[in-house]
Design a protein around this motif. Structure first.
Motif, PDB file in Angstrom:
ATOM      1  N   GLU A   1       0.837  -1.202   0.000  1.00 13.77           N
ATOM      2  CA  GLU A   1       0.000   0.000   0.000  1.00 13.77           C
ATOM      3  C   GLU A   1       0.872   1.252   0.000  1.00 13.77           C
TER       4      GLU A   1
ATOM      5  N   ALA B   1       2.445   1.823  -3.372  1.00 11.60           N
ATOM      6  CA  ALA B   1       1.479   2.395  -4.327  1.00 11.60           C
ATOM      7  C   ALA B   1       1.299   3.891  -4.070  1.00 11.60           C
ATOM      8  N   GLU B   2       1.210   4.277  -2.790  1.00 15.26           N
ATOM      9  CA  GLU B   2       1.083   5.700  -2.459  1.00 15.26           C
ATOM     10  C   GLU B   2       2.313   6.475  -2.918  1.00 15.26           C
TER      11      GLU B   2
ATOM     12  N   ARG C   1       4.488   5.655  -5.230  1.00 18.60           N
ATOM     13  CA  ARG C   1       4.538   5.684  -6.696  1.00 18.60           C
ATOM     14  C   ARG C   1       3.601   6.761  -7.233  1.00 18.60           C
ATOM     15  N   ALA C   2       2.390   6.871  -6.679  1.00 16.40           N
ATOM     16  CA  ALA C   2       1.431   7.885  -7.124  1.00 16.40           C
ATOM     17  C   ALA C   2       1.992   9.285  -6.891  1.00 16.40           C
TER      18      ALA C   2
END
Length: 136
Positions: free
Chosen positions: A93, A96-97, A99-100
């Motif tokens: 998680e 992903a954060e 990377r965003a």
């Protein structure tokens, strides 16, 4: 060299600092933050495999741009239910954060570069209009 060091039972602070390319002060900082807990023998610290792995994870997390609080949270999940699986899920998680965030920064940088190119072109064009030849 790292493979030989990984098979040992304990390391000194100087050995870990050398292996990971950090200062002893940085390692002591992570200790003060409660992220690693070496064995104390008088004035000496002995770092065991758990400390070494945690230090490696801390440094990797820093390279990836995670805050110390995020790194601590991820590392500490290993010792709580559901253990390593929960730790890995949480880490995914966070990845992903992160990377965003980086993708947004990439878009922002691209827009800024485009705008700079446009402004630069306008400036050079205006200099040519003014008869300056250094407007390239």
């Amino acid at each position: 060299m790292s493979e030989l060091l990984a098979e040992r039972a304990a390391w000194t602070i100087a050995e870990l600092a050398r292996e990971f390319g950090v200062t002893t002060r940085a390692i002591r900082f992570y200790e003060a933050e409660g992220m690693i807990a070496p064995e104390r023998q008088g004035q000496h610290r002995l770092y065991h495999p758990r400390d070494r792995v945690r230090l490696k994870l801390i440094l990797r997390g820093k390279r990836l741009g995670f805050t110390l609080a995020e790194i601590r949270e991820i590392i500490d999940l290993y010792d709580r239910e559901p253990g390593e699986a929960g730790q890995l899920d949480h880490f995914l998680e966070k990845i992903a954060e992160r990377r965003a965030e980086l993708e947004q920064k990439r878009r922002d940088i691209a827009l800024t570069l485009d705008e700079l190119a446009e402004v630069e072109g306008n400036c050079r064009r205006r200099l040519r209009e003014l008869g300056r030849t250094d407007g390239r």
